[in-house]
Structures are given as C-alpha cells and as structure tokens.
Design an enzyme around this catalytic site. Structure first.
Site, mmCIF file in Angstrom:
data_model
loop_
_atom_site.group_PDB
_atom_site.id
_atom_site.type_symbol
_atom_site.label_atom_id
_atom_site.label_comp_id
_atom_site.label_asym_id
_atom_site.label_seq_id
_atom_site.Cartn_x
_atom_site.Cartn_y
_atom_site.Cartn_z
ATOM 1 N N ASP A 10 -31.913 -23.604 -41.480
ATOM 2 C CA ASP A 10 -31.314 -22.329 -41.856
ATOM 3 C C ASP A 10 -30.177 -22.640 -42.835
ATOM 4 O O ASP A 10 -29.751 -23.791 -42.958
ATOM 5 C CB ASP A 10 -30.789 -21.629 -40.599
ATOM 6 C CG ASP A 10 -29.999 -20.387 -40.910
ATOM 7 O OD1 ASP A 10 -30.534 -19.500 -41.609
ATOM 8 O OD2 ASP A 10 -28.836 -20.299 -40.473
ATOM 9 N N ASP A 12 -27.176 -19.948 -43.987
ATOM 10 C CA ASP A 12 -25.885 -19.316 -43.715
ATOM 11 C C ASP A 12 -25.407 -19.639 -42.307
ATOM 12 O O ASP A 12 -26.058 -19.284 -41.320
ATOM 13 C CB ASP A 12 -25.982 -17.801 -43.912
ATOM 14 C CG ASP A 12 -26.216 -17.433 -45.365
ATOM 15 O OD1 ASP A 12 -25.636 -18.101 -46.236
ATOM 16 O OD2 ASP A 12 -26.966 -16.476 -45.632
ATOM 17 N N GLU A 19 -20.572 -17.285 -43.962
ATOM 18 C CA GLU A 19 -20.516 -15.862 -43.632
ATOM 19 C C GLU A 19 -19.129 -15.248 -43.821
ATOM 20 O O GLU A 19 -18.936 -14.335 -44.620
ATOM 21 C CB GLU A 19 -21.008 -15.629 -42.205
ATOM 22 C CG GLU A 19 -22.460 -16.037 -41.970
ATOM 23 C CD GLU A 19 -23.469 -15.144 -42.686
ATOM 24 O OE1 GLU A 19 -23.075 -14.316 -43.509
ATOM 25 O OE2 GLU A 19 -24.670 -15.314 -42.419
ATOM 26 N N LYS A 55 -29.024 -6.405 -47.783
ATOM 27 C CA LYS A 55 -29.341 -5.012 -48.086
ATOM 28 C C LYS A 55 -29.493 -4.216 -46.795
ATOM 29 O O LYS A 55 -29.101 -3.040 -46.718
ATOM 30 C CB LYS A 55 -30.622 -4.941 -48.932
ATOM 31 C CG LYS A 55 -30.488 -5.563 -50.314
ATOM 32 C CD LYS A 55 -31.730 -5.376 -51.162
ATOM 33 C CE LYS A 55 -32.893 -6.222 -50.698
ATOM 34 N NZ LYS A 55 -32.669 -7.672 -50.895
ATOM 35 N N GLU A 56 -30.042 -4.868 -45.788
ATOM 36 C CA GLU A 56 -30.219 -4.219 -44.488
ATOM 37 C C GLU A 56 -28.873 -3.910 -43.833
ATOM 38 O O GLU A 56 -28.723 -2.891 -43.148
ATOM 39 C CB GLU A 56 -31.067 -5.107 -43.581
ATOM 40 C CG GLU A 56 -32.537 -5.221 -44.008
ATOM 41 C CD GLU A 56 -32.776 -6.231 -45.123
ATOM 42 O OE1 GLU A 56 -33.935 -6.410 -45.512
ATOM 43 O OE2 GLU A 56 -31.792 -6.842 -45.605
ATOM 44 N N ASP A 180 -28.027 -21.398 -36.374
ATOM 45 C CA ASP A 180 -26.645 -21.157 -35.937
ATOM 46 C C ASP A 180 -26.480 -19.855 -35.169
ATOM 47 O O ASP A 180 -25.418 -19.611 -34.601
ATOM 48 C CB ASP A 180 -25.705 -21.119 -37.149
ATOM 49 C CG ASP A 180 -25.815 -19.796 -37.905
ATOM 50 O OD1 ASP A 180 -26.926 -19.479 -38.392
ATOM 51 O OD2 ASP A 180 -24.807 -19.074 -37.983
#
Length: 251
Positions: A10, A12, A19, A55-56, A180
């Site tokens: 992953d 981020d 983040e 966007k979500e 994470d």
C-alpha cells in the site's frame, strides 16, 4: 508450506505517512484556491479516512452537509488540483518515507522477491512519491503499479489486489500485503493474502483482528525496537525483516 514470492505495498500511510501532512494539507489548499469555505482539520480528516478515495471523500462531505452540492466534474477538478498540490509537497521533500521502508524494499529486491504496489491513490501522486522519495530506479523495480481508478471497487474490496496479482501472474498463497489501515487489511484479507500492518496516528485504533503482524512501524536495526501490537506467529521482532515475512508465509 508457502514460499514468499511477491510483496504488494500500500502507499498512503504505509510507504510514507502521507495522510495528515500531505493529502489533508493539499485538499485544504485546493479548497481555498477554489473559494470553498471548508477546511479539513486533523480529526475531521481522520474520520474521512474511513471513506476510500479522494473524490469519494469530497462526495461524502457533501452528502453529510459540510460542503455545498457540486457536480462530479467539479469534484474531479477539485481533486485534480489537490493532487497537483500534493505532488508539490512531495517534490519539496515534505513527505519522507516511513522508517524501515527503504531498507525492507531493498532487502526484498536484492533477494529476488517480486515487488508491486496496490493503492487507491492516483497514479500521478504515486509517481511523484516514487520519483522524489524512493528514486526513479524504482519505477523499474516495482513489477506492477496498480493505482487509482484502475479497478471499479476500491478498498476494502479486494479488486486492486486481485488486479495486481493477475498482472504479475502470482497466487495469493505466495503473496504478502503491507498495509496501514483497517480498509487496507480487509482488502488484502478478502484477496486471500497474509498481511503485515504498520499503524499510524490515524489507524492505531482500527480493528486488525486476524492480521498476521501489526507493528508501530517497520523500524531500523540501529533504532528503538518497534511496538508489536499483534503477532499471530510469535515472532521475535526488534525491527521487521524479510526473514519475518518469510516466516509468516511458511507458518
């Protein structure tokens, strides 16, 4: 007894702590630039991380009444400006890799383990992180960069992991995920993968029941011992090594 042949990362919160001081800041810069009187503070962004995809998250904030209504094209444009700001933050060196990430990546690469990325972050944001935080040689060292909207359903759906494994021709029995967050762990688990989780301030209290190993970070040999929050394989962990990942697969 399964052999470790592939590691899917992953991005981020896993490769880098992007983040709080990266994506959140970039969203606020885009909001201000577009004239929106909305700012996502640290706790608010922590709540929004339960929604996968930038966007979500904007759409979710609109639906709950914290931003005014806007069409999808406007949301997409706002997100594109956010991504541009995020890439600038990376280029300025403001988002370094997490402890132990480079060490473990290099150890796995030198051992001939196939490496890939499975993330919901946008391809351009991923490219910027690789270019400025890892180095351009890693564009060739990662065998697949599965990112963004390349699959219809984002984490916690398993689609992005299934896509990456299909592209690489590897099976879940020989593949391990590094994540994470709870959504990331659930995505990996749904794809049939064993998983190591490195928590951060936002995800420390998530439910990782069933994850093979949960630690505060990957750590370094000459640093303090990492905090082990969950260990299903009774490993002796000062810092996470490739031998630990192989042991998880063999167990």
């Amino acid at each position: 007894m399964a052999e470790l042949k592939c590691i899917l990362w992953d991005v981020d919160g896993t490769l880098a702590d992007t983040e709080r001081d990266g994506h959140r800041v970039a969203f606020n810069m885009a909001f201000g630039e577009a004239g929106h009187k909305r700012e996502w503070d640290v706790p608010t962004y922590g709540e929004l991380l339960a929604v996968t995809g930038g966007k979500e998250r904007i759409r979710f904030d609109i639906d709950r009444g914290d931003m005014h209504e806007m069409p999808y094209d406007e949301i997409a444009g706002l997100h594109a400006r956010k991504t541009a700001h995020y890439e600038t933050l990376i280029a300025e060196g403001r988002i370094p890799l997490r402890p132990g990430v480079r060490r473990l990546l290099e150890e796995a690469y030198e051992a001939g383990i196939t490496l890939g990325v499975s993330t919901t972050t946008t391809p351009s944001a991923l490219d910027a992180l690789i270019e400025h935080s890892l180095g351009p040689e890693w564009f060739d060292r990662f065998a697949v960069l599965a990112a963004g909207d390349i699959v219809p359903a984002k984490k916690p759906a398993p689609d992005i992991y299934n896509y990456a494994m299909e592209q690489l021709g590897v099976s879940p029995e020989n593949t391990l995920a590094l994540e994470d967050s709870e959504n990331g762990w659930r995505s990996a688990h749904a794809a049939g993968l064993k998983c190591v989780v490195t928590v951060n301030d936002y995800t420390r209290d998530h439910d990782f029941s069933g994850a093979d190993l949960v630690v505060s970070e990957l750590g370094e040999p000459d640093g303090d011992a990492v905090e082990v929050l969950q260990d299903l394989h009774t490993l002796d962990v000062h810092h996470v090594k490739l031998s630990h990942l192989k042991a998880i697969m063999h167990d």
